[in-house]
Motif scaffolding. Structure first.
Motif, PDB file in Angstrom:
ATOM      1  N   TYR A  45     -71.573  80.314  30.693  1.00  0.00           N
ATOM      2  CA  TYR A  45     -73.015  80.133  30.866  1.00  0.00           C
ATOM      3  C   TYR A  45     -73.572  81.084  31.933  1.00  0.00           C
ATOM      4  N   VAL A  46     -72.826  81.270  33.019  1.00  0.00           N
ATOM      5  CA  VAL A  46     -73.274  82.194  34.070  1.00  0.00           C
ATOM      6  C   VAL A  46     -73.407  83.601  33.499  1.00  0.00           C
ATOM      7  N   LEU A  47     -72.419  84.037  32.730  1.00  0.00           N
ATOM      8  CA  LEU A  47     -72.482  85.378  32.146  1.00  0.00           C
ATOM      9  C   LEU A  47     -73.660  85.510  31.184  1.00  0.00           C
ATOM     10  N   ALA A  48     -73.866  84.504  30.350  1.00  0.00           N
ATOM     11  CA  ALA A  48     -74.927  84.565  29.346  1.00  0.00           C
ATOM     12  C   ALA A  48     -76.318  84.518  29.965  1.00  0.00           C
ATOM     13  N   TYR A  49     -76.491  83.716  31.016  1.00  0.00           N
ATOM     14  CA  TYR A  49     -77.824  83.511  31.578  1.00  0.00           C
ATOM     15  C   TYR A  49     -78.160  84.404  32.767  1.00  0.00           C
ATOM     16  N   SER A  50     -77.192  85.164  33.280  1.00  0.00           N
ATOM     17  CA  SER A  50     -77.485  86.021  34.433  1.00  0.00           C
ATOM     18  C   SER A  50     -77.325  87.498  34.135  1.00  0.00           C
ATOM     19  N   GLY A  51     -76.593  87.839  33.088  1.00  0.00           N
ATOM     20  CA  GLY A  51     -76.367  89.246  32.777  1.00  0.00           C
ATOM     21  C   GLY A  51     -75.430  89.934  33.752  1.00  0.00           C
ATOM     22  N   CYS A  52     -74.710  89.149  34.553  1.00  0.00           N
ATOM     23  CA  CYS A  52     -73.814  89.754  35.538  1.00  0.00           C
ATOM     24  C   CYS A  52     -72.533  90.270  34.873  1.00  0.00           C
ATOM     25  N   ARG A  53     -71.820  91.080  35.613  1.00  0.00           N
ATOM     26  CA  ARG A  53     -70.505  91.549  35.178  1.00  0.00           C
ATOM     27  C   ARG A  53     -69.503  90.427  35.445  1.00  0.00           C
ATOM     28  N   ILE A  54     -68.411  90.394  34.682  1.00  0.00           N
ATOM     29  CA  ILE A  54     -67.440  89.305  34.828  1.00  0.00           C
ATOM     30  C   ILE A  54     -66.861  89.268  36.245  1.00  0.00           C
ATOM     31  N   SER A  55     -66.589  90.421  36.837  1.00  0.00           N
ATOM     32  CA  SER A  55     -66.041  90.450  38.201  1.00  0.00           C
ATOM     33  C   SER A  55     -67.053  89.941  39.219  1.00  0.00           C
ATOM     34  N   GLU A  56     -68.345  90.184  38.964  1.00  0.00           N
ATOM     35  CA  GLU A  56     -69.381  89.672  39.863  1.00  0.00           C
ATOM     36  C   GLU A  56     -69.428  88.146  39.801  1.00  0.00           C
ATOM     37  N   ALA A  57     -69.310  87.606  38.583  1.00  0.00           N
ATOM     38  CA  ALA A  57     -69.306  86.139  38.434  1.00  0.00           C
ATOM     39  C   ALA A  57     -68.088  85.543  39.122  1.00  0.00           C
ATOM     40  N   LEU A  58     -66.933  86.139  38.901  1.00  0.00           N
ATOM     41  CA  LEU A  58     -65.694  85.575  39.453  1.00  0.00           C
ATOM     42  C   LEU A  58     -65.643  85.634  40.978  1.00  0.00           C
ATOM     43  N   SER A  59     -66.426  86.505  41.582  1.00  0.00           N
ATOM     44  CA  SER A  59     -66.431  86.572  43.056  1.00  0.00           C
ATOM     45  C   SER A  59     -67.505  85.679  43.667  1.00  0.00           C
ATOM     46  N   LEU A  60     -68.232  84.956  42.832  1.00  0.00           N
ATOM     47  CA  LEU A  60     -69.302  84.077  43.316  1.00  0.00           C
ATOM     48  C   LEU A  60     -68.742  82.987  44.234  1.00  0.00           C
ATOM     49  N   ALA A  61     -69.414  82.805  45.363  1.00  0.00           N
ATOM     50  CA  ALA A  61     -69.030  81.784  46.345  1.00  0.00           C
ATOM     51  C   ALA A  61     -70.118  80.720  46.415  1.00  0.00           C
ATOM     52  N   THR A  62     -69.761  79.556  46.948  1.00  0.00           N
ATOM     53  CA  THR A  62     -70.707  78.437  46.994  1.00  0.00           C
ATOM     54  C   THR A  62     -71.985  78.787  47.749  1.00  0.00           C
ATOM     55  N   HIS A  63     -71.890  79.597  48.816  1.00  0.00           N
ATOM     56  CA  HIS A  63     -73.089  79.953  49.588  1.00  0.00           C
ATOM     57  C   HIS A  63     -73.997  80.933  48.842  1.00  0.00           C
ATOM     58  N   GLN A  64     -73.547  81.431  47.696  1.00  0.00           N
ATOM     59  CA  GLN A  64     -74.345  82.362  46.894  1.00  0.00           C
ATOM     60  C   GLN A  64     -75.103  81.639  45.772  1.00  0.00           C
ATOM     61  N   ILE A  65     -75.090  80.331  45.834  1.00  0.00           N
ATOM     62  CA  ILE A  65     -75.843  79.523  44.868  1.00  0.00           C
ATOM     63  C   ILE A  65     -77.085  79.008  45.584  1.00  0.00           C
ATOM     64  N   ASP A  66     -78.236  79.500  45.164  1.00  0.00           N
ATOM     65  CA  ASP A  66     -79.503  79.093  45.770  1.00  0.00           C
ATOM     66  C   ASP A  66     -80.074  77.965  44.911  1.00  0.00           C
TER      67      ASP A  66
END
Length: 194
Positions: A45-66
């Motif tokens: 869902y993150v990939l589909a709704y954000s258009g991010c690269r897979i490596s960008e999604a996988l490096s997501l940390a809790t403090h990066q969720i607004d």
């Protein structure tokens, strides 16, 4: 795999097939992802709704969720300097990701990129998606096409996708060519006497 310089990159493969998921393919992919374990489902869902690269999604940390602004903040890859970008996503995606909690330090996912790619590729196959678009990049390109066809201003598409240049974003705008379709539609209406 053949990589082209940015200036010659196209949304169609060398044999003329789309490199991006259509709206119907994206829906089928998400329906398949609904049957996956919560962590993989959220990643899809993150990939589909954000258009991010897979490596960008996988490096997501809790403090990066607004959670207040319903945005995910990604460290943009493929840049010479450190750049972060905030991408708006539906509240349901924010809730899906926050529901996972951190698994390692403050990171959301610890799965290796190759393993995640394999899972997502299988989901594409289960959704009946075949060809050059049946990959994580197909989701990213589909996001760019969807944004362009929804008439999102080019500067926002550039920002949300983390492009260093508007020239990269222009590929999506050119591929959609909604004005072109409008002109063609008017022509067909005249031809058909509508």
């Amino acid at each position: 795999m053949h990589f082209s310089p940015i200036g010659s990159w196209q949304v169609l493969s060398e044999d003329g097939r789309r490199k991006y998921l259509s709206a119907a393919e994206r829906r089928r992919f998400l329906i398949v992802m609904d049957g996956y374990p919560p962590s993989l489902r959220a990643l899809g869902y993150v990939l589909a709704y954000s258009g991010c690269r897979i490596s960008e999604a996988l490096s997501l940390a809790t403090h990066q969720i607004d959670t207040d602004q319903c945005r995910l903040v990604f460290r943009t890859l493929k840049r010479r300097r450190l750049v972060y970008r905030a991408v708006p996503v539906p509240r349901s995606v924010i809730e899906m990701v926050t529901g996972l909690g951190a698994v390692s330090g403050n990171r959301i996912w610890t799965i290796h990129r190759t393993t995640a790619f394999r899972h997502l590729k299988r989901a594409m196959e289960a959704a009946g998606i075949e060809g050059p678009m049946a990959c994580c990049r197909g989701l990213r390109h589909g996001y760019g096409i969807l944004a362009a066809s929804s008439k999102v201003p080019p500067n926002l598409i550039t920002k949300w996708m983390g492009h260093a240049s508007g020239a990269t974003t222009a590929v999506y705008l050119d591929a959609v060519g909604w004005e072109e379709r409008e002109f063609a539609g008017r022509m067909w209406d005249r031809w058909l006497g509508a």
